[in-house]
Scaffold this motif. Structure first.
Motif, PDB file in Angstrom:
ATOM      1  N   LEU A  80       0.599  -1.333   0.170  1.00  0.00           N
ATOM      2  CA  LEU A  80      -0.343   0.390  -0.037  1.00  0.00           C
ATOM      3  C   LEU A  80       0.844   1.279   0.217  1.00  0.00           C
ATOM      4  N   HIS A  81       2.136   1.136   0.854  1.00  0.00           N
ATOM      5  CA  HIS A  81       3.329   2.345   0.656  1.00  0.00           C
ATOM      6  C   HIS A  81       3.117   2.385  -1.419  1.00  0.00           C
ATOM      7  N   MET A  82       3.441   1.940  -1.468  1.00  0.00           N
ATOM      8  CA  MET A  82       4.221   1.618  -2.528  1.00  0.00           C
ATOM      9  C   MET A  82       2.584   1.702  -3.397  1.00  0.00           C
ATOM     10  N   ALA A  83       1.791   1.445  -4.256  1.00  0.00           N
ATOM     11  CA  ALA A  83       0.318   2.095  -4.379  1.00  0.00           C
ATOM     12  C   ALA A  83       0.777   3.422  -4.363  1.00  0.00           C
ATOM     13  N   ALA A  84       0.808   4.648  -3.245  1.00  0.00           N
ATOM     14  CA  ALA A  84       0.298   5.286  -2.490  1.00  0.00           C
ATOM     15  C   ALA A  84       1.459   6.562  -3.484  1.00  0.00           C
ATOM     16  N   ALA A  98      -8.297  -5.575   0.946  1.00  0.00           N
ATOM     17  CA  ALA A  98      -8.195  -6.675   1.747  1.00  0.00           C
ATOM     18  C   ALA A  98      -7.449  -6.433   2.271  1.00  0.00           C
ATOM     19  N   ASN A  99      -6.533  -5.527   3.429  1.00  0.00           N
ATOM     20  CA  ASN A  99      -6.952  -5.078   4.551  1.00  0.00           C
ATOM     21  C   ASN A  99      -6.364  -3.588   5.249  1.00  0.00           C
ATOM     22  N   THR A 100      -6.941  -3.201   5.305  1.00  0.00           N
ATOM     23  CA  THR A 100      -7.704  -1.889   5.746  1.00  0.00           C
ATOM     24  C   THR A 100      -6.148  -1.147   7.023  1.00  0.00           C
ATOM     25  N   GLU A 101      -5.858  -2.119   7.568  1.00  0.00           N
ATOM     26  CA  GLU A 101      -5.123  -1.463   8.719  1.00  0.00           C
ATOM     27  C   GLU A 101      -3.726  -1.269   8.201  1.00  0.00           C
ATOM     28  N   MET A 102      -3.350  -1.676   7.237  1.00  0.00           N
ATOM     29  CA  MET A 102      -2.392  -0.616   6.949  1.00  0.00           C
ATOM     30  C   MET A 102      -1.876   0.510   6.321  1.00  0.00           C
ATOM     31  N   CYS A 103      -3.227   0.737   6.325  1.00  0.00           N
ATOM     32  CA  CYS A 103      -2.890   2.638   6.480  1.00  0.00           C
ATOM     33  C   CYS A 103      -2.306   3.355   7.172  1.00  0.00           C
ATOM     34  N   LEU A 104      -2.560   3.170   9.026  1.00  0.00           N
ATOM     35  CA  LEU A 104      -1.416   3.521   9.384  1.00  0.00           C
ATOM     36  C   LEU A 104      -0.355   2.172   9.388  1.00  0.00           C
ATOM     37  N   ALA A 105       0.106   1.633   8.884  1.00  0.00           N
ATOM     38  CA  ALA A 105       1.441   1.042   9.279  1.00  0.00           C
ATOM     39  C   ALA A 105       3.240   1.925   8.916  1.00  0.00           C
ATOM     40  N   GLY A 106       3.571   2.278   9.059  1.00  0.00           N
ATOM     41  CA  GLY A 106       4.144   3.508   9.524  1.00  0.00           C
ATOM     42  C   GLY A 106       5.930   2.716   8.551  1.00  0.00           C
ATOM     43  N   ASN A 112       3.331   6.991   6.769  1.00  0.00           N
ATOM     44  CA  ASN A 112       2.140   5.528   6.447  1.00  0.00           C
ATOM     45  C   ASN A 112       2.185   5.904   5.144  1.00  0.00           C
ATOM     46  N   PRO A 113       1.134   5.208   4.867  1.00  0.00           N
ATOM     47  CA  PRO A 113       0.986   5.631   3.651  1.00  0.00           C
ATOM     48  C   PRO A 113      -0.226   6.807   3.444  1.00  0.00           C
ATOM     49  N   LEU A 114      -0.559   7.050   4.483  1.00  0.00           N
ATOM     50  CA  LEU A 114      -1.221   8.466   3.144  1.00  0.00           C
ATOM     51  C   LEU A 114       0.262  10.012   3.493  1.00  0.00           C
TER      52      LEU A 114
END
Length: 458
Positions: A80-84, A98-106, A112-114
């Protein structure tokens, strides 16, 4: 050996986005994706598919093993980081499903992806990540403790900044809009430091922005602007915007807190101390003008009109060395005038800068008046340098016409400067006499705001 060959084929399929090849491999070994994930310490096949933009292949991988969405590479980056970073909206949606929690992964820098989408200005990805996981906007980076708004300003992504500020409301925007990083800088400090005029305008349009917040050095945004090393014409525009929004220097805030109650940071305080405010603006204006003239004079000195000789010449008629001014040989007399006026402008402007940064208490109008006289001399000499330079580079057949224009311009300029000098001298003498008589104690407020000077409206 067979397992290594199978792993290699999976990665080749990911690079090419070959869904059919992936299905054939899974028919041969249903555990191949689990095995690849366990043995992988770099990018997984899903990372590769995201980097290549193979949405269909990524969807097939997630359908077979949704845990791949949570796998991290050696930089702690998820797919998700790469896609962002790429701003691939379709891929972002697929990975979020598939996994919304990866939004918060650093990642290893705590982003994070944001954060990454905002840094790259991927507005659509920012909107989708915010929609699915609004809490991601509250997170900060690792050691820098920067918010997503800090990253937008730092990387000059105004559209991403506008999107975030429009999408986030209530307590969250209150929490992050005036948040500070590890050095105590708000996004307003960053925008002023980088002279990002459009971002400054947008921030000032928000009533919640704290224009007089101080960082760990005790500097407000106006202090940051005043202490900037590289001065240019943007400083004038930014200074006017900040003053119009009620921005103050830290010393002005400390000077007013002893006499009156605290006000909100967005209140316009321009009229609380008009004389001090006028002096502060005058010093800032003189510093900017002096820096600009010093830069112009230096450039003209090292690169005079007509340039320099590119190679040595031993010719008796025109012997010269490479790097010497062409004007010094072709127009020796005029070159002397040019050097004198240009050097005078350069030294006078440097002297002004030195006096302003020396720490001397230039709080009296007499001192400021003296500095302005020096600046009048500086401006006049740089104007004369310009006239000499234009005269030299103009072809001979047009010099007679140009000479008349230059003479008239110099005459008018000298008259204007003479009148200004005479008028300010007379005013200063009258004020000194009145003060001696005890008629006045300080300048009236109106005069302090409208004090006439050649730099007032710079």
């Amino acid at each position: 050996m067979k397992e290594m060959n199978m792993d290699r084929r999976v990665y080749e399929a990911a690079i090419n986005g070959d869904v059919r090849a992936l299905r054939e491999l899974l028919q041969e070994d249903k555990l191949i994706l689990d095995r690849v994930t366990l043995n992988c310490f770099q990018e997984t096949p899903l990372h590769i598919a995201v980097m290549r933009g193979h949405v269909e292949f990524a969807g097939e991988l997630l359908r077979r093993n949704s845990q791949l969405a949570a796998e991290l590479d050696s930089r702690n980056s998820s797919p998700l980081h790469m896609a962002a970073v790429r701003g691939d909206l379709e891929m972002v949606k697929l990975l979020l499903s598939a996994n919304t929690e990866m939004c918060l992964a650093g990642d290893r820098d705590g982003r994070n992806p944001l954060h990454l989408a905002a840094m790259k200005g991927r507005v659509e990805a920012v909107k989708e990540l915010l929609r699915v996981q609004p809490a991601a906007v509250r997170q900060r980076t690792g050691s820098g403790k920067e918010t997503v708004l800090h990253l937008c300003v730092k990387h000059n992504q105004i559209e991403a900044l506008k999107t975030l500020m429009a999408s986030v409301e209530g307590e969250i925007i209150d929490e992050i809009i005036n948040a500070t990083d590890s050095d105590g800088n708000t996004i307003f400090h960053f925008a002023v430091s980088n002279k990002q005029i459009e971002i400054i305008k947008h921030l000032l349009s928000n009533s919640q922005i704290a224009v007089n917040s101080t960082n760990e050095n005790g500097y407000t945004a106006l202090d940051v602007l005043a202490h900037g090393l590289q001065k240019d014409m943007k400083d004038f525009e930014i200074g006017e915007m900040l003053r119009g929004a009620g921005a103050l220097r830290a010393k002005e805030i400390s000077g007013t807190t002893h006499h009156q109650p605290k006000t909100t940071t967005t209140t316009n305080n321009n009229h609380q101390n008009p004389a001090g405010d006028w002096l502060s603006r005058k010093r800032d204006s003189i510093m900017v003008v002096a820096s600009l003239i010093a830069t112009m004079a230096f450039q003209a000195g090292v690169n005079p009109p007509g340039g320099v000789w590119q190679e040595d010449s031993l010719s008796p008629d025109s012997a010269h060395k490479a790097g010497e001014a062409v004007m010094a040989y072709n127009h020796a007399k005029v070159y002397r005038y040019f050097i004198r006026t240009n050097t005078t402008a350069f030294v006078a402007s440097l002297s002004t800068i030195l006096l302003l940064i020396s720490g001397l208490p230039f709080r009296r109008r007499l001192f400021l008046w003296g500095l302005m006289v020096i600046m009048w001399l500086t401006v006049t000499t740089i104007a004369l340098s310009y006239g000499v330079a234009i005269f030299i580079i103009t072809p001979k057949q047009y010099r007679s016409q140009l000479g008349n224009v230059v003479q008239i311009s110099v005459t008018v300029w000298s008259c204007v400067m003479g009148l200004l000098l005479f008028g300010n001298t007379v005013r200063l003498i009258f004020r000194w006499i009145e003060k001696k008589k005890g008629n006045i104690v300080s300048w009236p407020e109106k005069k302090a705001r409208t004090a006439n000077s050649v730099f007032t409206n710079v």
